[in-house]
Design a protein around this motif. Structure first.
Motif, PDB file in Angstrom:
ATOM      1  N   ARG A 107       0.676  -0.959  -0.047  1.00 47.22           N
ATOM      2  CA  ARG A 107      -0.042   0.034   0.081  1.00 47.22           C
ATOM      3  C   ARG A 107       0.830   1.299   0.062  1.00 47.22           C
ATOM      4  NH1 ARG A 107      -5.475   1.332   1.696  1.00 47.22           N
ATOM      5  NH2 ARG A 107      -5.682  -1.066   2.292  1.00 47.22           N
ATOM      6  N   GLU A 108       1.993   1.095   0.820  1.00 46.85           N
ATOM      7  CA  GLU A 108       2.892   2.259   0.875  1.00 46.85           C
ATOM      8  C   GLU A 108       3.388   2.591  -0.377  1.00 46.85           C
ATOM      9  OE1 GLU A 108       2.823  -0.113   3.092  1.00 46.85           O
ATOM     10  OE2 GLU A 108       1.747   0.877   4.548  1.00 46.85           O
ATOM     11  N   GLU A 109       3.892   1.458  -1.032  1.00 49.78           N
ATOM     12  CA  GLU A 109       4.615   1.676  -2.464  1.00 49.78           C
ATOM     13  C   GLU A 109       3.541   2.426  -3.454  1.00 49.78           C
ATOM     14  OE1 GLU A 109       7.852  -1.821  -2.482  1.00 49.78           O
ATOM     15  OE2 GLU A 109       5.824  -2.474  -2.590  1.00 49.78           O
ATOM     16  N   VAL A 110       2.366   1.935  -3.362  1.00 52.01           N
ATOM     17  CA  VAL A 110       1.385   2.456  -4.508  1.00 52.01           C
ATOM     18  C   VAL A 110       1.007   3.761  -4.050  1.00 52.01           C
ATOM     19  CG1 VAL A 110      -0.987   2.398  -4.948  1.00 52.01           C
ATOM     20  CG2 VAL A 110       0.132   0.339  -4.576  1.00 52.01           C
ATOM     21  N   HIS A 111       1.063   4.262  -2.678  1.00 52.37           N
ATOM     22  CA  HIS A 111       0.801   5.604  -2.615  1.00 52.37           C
ATOM     23  C   HIS A 111       2.106   6.422  -3.057  1.00 52.37           C
ATOM     24  CE1 HIS A 111      -2.985   5.767   0.207  1.00 52.37           C
ATOM     25  NE2 HIS A 111      -2.672   4.381   0.112  1.00 52.37           N
ATOM     26  N   SER A 112       3.132   6.089  -2.543  1.00 51.23           N
ATOM     27  CA  SER A 112       4.240   6.640  -3.127  1.00 51.23           C
ATOM     28  C   SER A 112       4.233   6.948  -4.667  1.00 51.23           C
ATOM     29  CB  SER A 112       5.518   6.023  -2.703  1.00 51.23           C
ATOM     30  OG  SER A 112       6.520   6.511  -3.229  1.00 51.23           O
ATOM     31  N   ILE A 114       1.696   6.807  -6.754  1.00 50.54           N
ATOM     32  CA  ILE A 114       0.602   7.745  -7.099  1.00 50.54           C
ATOM     33  C   ILE A 114       1.090   9.184  -6.837  1.00 50.54           C
ATOM     34  CG2 ILE A 114      -1.560   8.666  -6.640  1.00 50.54           C
ATOM     35  CD1 ILE A 114      -2.456   5.530  -6.324  1.00 50.54           C
ATOM     36  N   ASP A 115       1.664   9.453  -5.936  1.00 49.51           N
ATOM     37  CA  ASP A 115       2.157  10.886  -5.570  1.00 49.51           C
ATOM     38  C   ASP A 115       3.349  11.448  -6.628  1.00 49.51           C
ATOM     39  OD1 ASP A 115       0.542  11.126  -3.356  1.00 49.51           O
ATOM     40  OD2 ASP A 115       2.069  10.560  -1.935  1.00 49.51           O
TER      41      ASP A 115
END
Length: 123
Positions: A107-112, A114-115
Motif C-alpha cells: 500500500r505504501e509503495e502504491v501511495h508513493s 501515485i504521489d
C-alpha cells in the motif's frame, strides 16, 4: 507537439496517439484552446494512416478532450465530465492495483508511486 509512436508495441496506434495527447494535456504541454495538427498533417508527420488519426481524434472528442470544428479542426477542449472520468479511473486502477497485489506491491509503495506520478501533472 511531439508524438512518438512505438510501431513495435502491441498497443493500437490510435490508442498510443490518444494517450500521448492526454499526457500532453495533463503535463500542460497542451492547453485549453490549443489547435491540434490536421488529420492529414499529423498522419504524414508520424507516418501513420489518416484514418488512424481520425479515429484517435474522434475518440478524444467523445471523451471530452477535444472539440472538432470543420473550420478550426481539432482543438483542445477540457470539457470532461468529472464523474465519468472518476469512474473510468476507478476501473483502470482496480486492474492496475490487482496486478500490483499479485506482485506483492505494498500500500505504501502504491501511495508513493501515485504521489510521484501526480507530481508530474501539478500545474
Amino acid at each position: 507537439m511531439v508524438i512518438e509512436i512505438d510501431f513495435q508495441s502491441d498497443e493500437a496506434l490510435y490508442t498510443q496517439l490518444m494517450n500521448q495527447i492526454i499526457m500532453g494535456i495533463a503535463t500542460s504541454r497542451l492547453q485549453e484552446g490549443d489547435p491540434l495538427p490536421s488529420v492529414r498533417q499529423l498522419a504524414d508527420t508520424i507516418g501513420i494512416n489518416m484514418h488512424t488519426v481520425n479515429k484517435a481524434y474522434s475518440l478524444l472528442r467523445q471523451e471530452g478532450f477535444v472539440s472538432i470544428d470543420r473550420r478550426k479542426g481539432a482543438v483542445i477542449c477540457l470539457d470532461v465530465d468529472k464523474l465519468r472520468a472518476m469512474e473510468e479511473l476507478k476501473q483502470n486502477l482496480r486492474v492496475a492495483l490487482a496486478r500490483g497485489c499479485c506482485n506483492n506491491v505494498t500500500r505504501e509503495e502504491v501511495h508513493s508511486l501515485i504521489d510521484e506520478i501526480l507530481d508530474e501533472y501539478e500545474k
